[in-house]
Design a protein around this motif. Structure first.
Motif, PDB file in Angstrom:
ATOM      1  N   ALA A  39      26.777   6.328  -0.480  1.00  0.00           N
ATOM      2  CA  ALA A  39      27.905   5.405  -0.630  1.00  0.00           C
ATOM      3  C   ALA A  39      27.408   3.982  -0.822  1.00  0.00           C
ATOM      4  O   ALA A  39      27.935   3.235  -1.657  1.00  0.00           O
ATOM      5  CB  ALA A  39      28.831   5.502   0.580  1.00  0.00           C
ATOM      6  N   VAL A  40      26.394   3.603  -0.068  1.00  0.00           N
ATOM      7  CA  VAL A  40      25.834   2.251  -0.184  1.00  0.00           C
ATOM      8  C   VAL A  40      25.148   2.073  -1.538  1.00  0.00           C
ATOM      9  O   VAL A  40      25.296   1.041  -2.199  1.00  0.00           O
ATOM     10  CB  VAL A  40      24.845   1.967   0.973  1.00  0.00           C
ATOM     11  CG1 VAL A  40      24.051   0.693   0.725  1.00  0.00           C
ATOM     12  CG2 VAL A  40      25.587   1.898   2.298  1.00  0.00           C
ATOM     13  N   GLN A  41      24.418   3.084  -1.990  1.00  0.00           N
ATOM     14  CA  GLN A  41      23.700   2.981  -3.266  1.00  0.00           C
ATOM     15  C   GLN A  41      24.652   2.954  -4.453  1.00  0.00           C
ATOM     16  O   GLN A  41      24.366   2.321  -5.461  1.00  0.00           O
ATOM     17  CB  GLN A  41      22.716   4.142  -3.421  1.00  0.00           C
ATOM     18  CG  GLN A  41      21.522   4.027  -2.506  1.00  0.00           C
ATOM     19  CD  GLN A  41      20.603   5.218  -2.630  1.00  0.00           C
ATOM     20  OE1 GLN A  41      21.039   6.364  -2.718  1.00  0.00           O
ATOM     21  NE2 GLN A  41      19.299   4.953  -2.601  1.00  0.00           N
ATOM     22  N   GLY A  42      25.755   3.685  -4.361  1.00  0.00           N
ATOM     23  CA  GLY A  42      26.737   3.687  -5.438  1.00  0.00           C
ATOM     24  C   GLY A  42      26.283   4.459  -6.654  1.00  0.00           C
ATOM     25  O   GLY A  42      25.281   5.173  -6.642  1.00  0.00           O
ATOM     26  N   ASP A  43      27.042   4.275  -7.727  1.00  0.00           N
ATOM     27  CA  ASP A  43      26.781   4.988  -8.978  1.00  0.00           C
ATOM     28  C   ASP A  43      25.478   4.530  -9.623  1.00  0.00           C
ATOM     29  O   ASP A  43      25.013   3.425  -9.403  1.00  0.00           O
ATOM     30  CB  ASP A  43      27.913   4.760  -9.971  1.00  0.00           C
ATOM     31  CG  ASP A  43      29.172   5.524  -9.590  1.00  0.00           C
ATOM     32  OD1 ASP A  43      29.113   6.379  -8.698  1.00  0.00           O
ATOM     33  OD2 ASP A  43      30.223   5.258 -10.211  1.00  0.00           O
ATOM     34  N   CYS A  44      24.955   5.387 -10.465  1.00  0.00           N
ATOM     35  CA  CYS A  44      23.753   5.091 -11.254  1.00  0.00           C
ATOM     36  C   CYS A  44      24.191   4.548 -12.610  1.00  0.00           C
ATOM     37  O   CYS A  44      23.829   5.085 -13.649  1.00  0.00           O
ATOM     38  CB  CYS A  44      22.918   6.358 -11.431  1.00  0.00           C
ATOM     39  SG  CYS A  44      22.386   7.124  -9.894  1.00  0.00           S
TER      40      CYS A  44
END
Length: 189
Positions: free
Chosen positions: A180-185
């Motif tokens: 969730a913290v990293q998010g989408d690529c």
């Protein structure tokens, strides 16, 4: 005195409630995770983990005609005997690719899947991992892969203790929080 007794009771009950919620929720979410019906795809992606039969299972799906390419995640290093065996098994009917994920995580595996899909025109992959890892892997692949994903569990049973299951559920929940913290690529699409 009443407040002290309440705090003592709360200190005793709260950990039991939290462990129970994680255990029951984890069982329903991870141990009983949804497995998709395997259908013809462009590639079979075998995520890294234990050498628990996942490599053989991915290759067997290719032999059954599910896909003509098997991609094995290979974070293990050159001296790994299992990977040496499977990385050299390409035949006339299917190809085996061994890819080192960067980073060496499920996200790294989703990233190399997206890159391979862009290079090779793939729109549908079958992803193989532990059953309890499928919900998190599904979420991460949705963040990083543009195509259709079919999630398939390694066909095995898990003889974990209750304590180890609790740890496994907490680990998966932590992985969801990290995703969730990293998010989408976005930069890969």
């Amino acid at each position: 005195m009443i407040r002290r007794n309440f705090l003592v009771a709360l200190a005793m009950v709260l950990p039991v409630v939290l462990v129970s919620v994680v255990g029951i929720g984890g069982y329903l979410t991870f141990t009983k995770a949804t497995v998709d019906t395997v259908a013809k795809a462009d590639a079979i992606i075998v995520l890294g983990g234990e050498h628990d039969g996942r490599e053989a299972y991915g290759v067997s799906l290719a032999e059954q005609g599910v896909a003509d390419t098997v991609v094995l995640s290979d974070p293990y290093g050159k001296s790994d005997a299992v990977m040496k065996k499977y990385c050299d098994t390409s035949t006339a009917t299917y190809t085996v690719l061994c890819e080192k994920p960067d980073p060496s995580t499920t996200r790294g595996e989703a990233i190399f899947t997206q890159q391979l899909a862009q290079e090779r025109g793939w729109t549908h992959v079958v992803v193989i991992s532990w059953r309890y890892h499928l919900p998190r892997a599904r979420h991460i692949f949705a963040q990083c892969f543009d195509g259709q994903v079919t999630m398939e569990a390694v066909p095995r049973t898990y003889n974990f203790s209750l304590v180890y299951w609790e740890y496994t559920y907490l680990y998966q929940l932590g992985g969801f929080a990290k995703a969730a913290v990293q998010g989408d690529c976005q930069n890969l699409r």
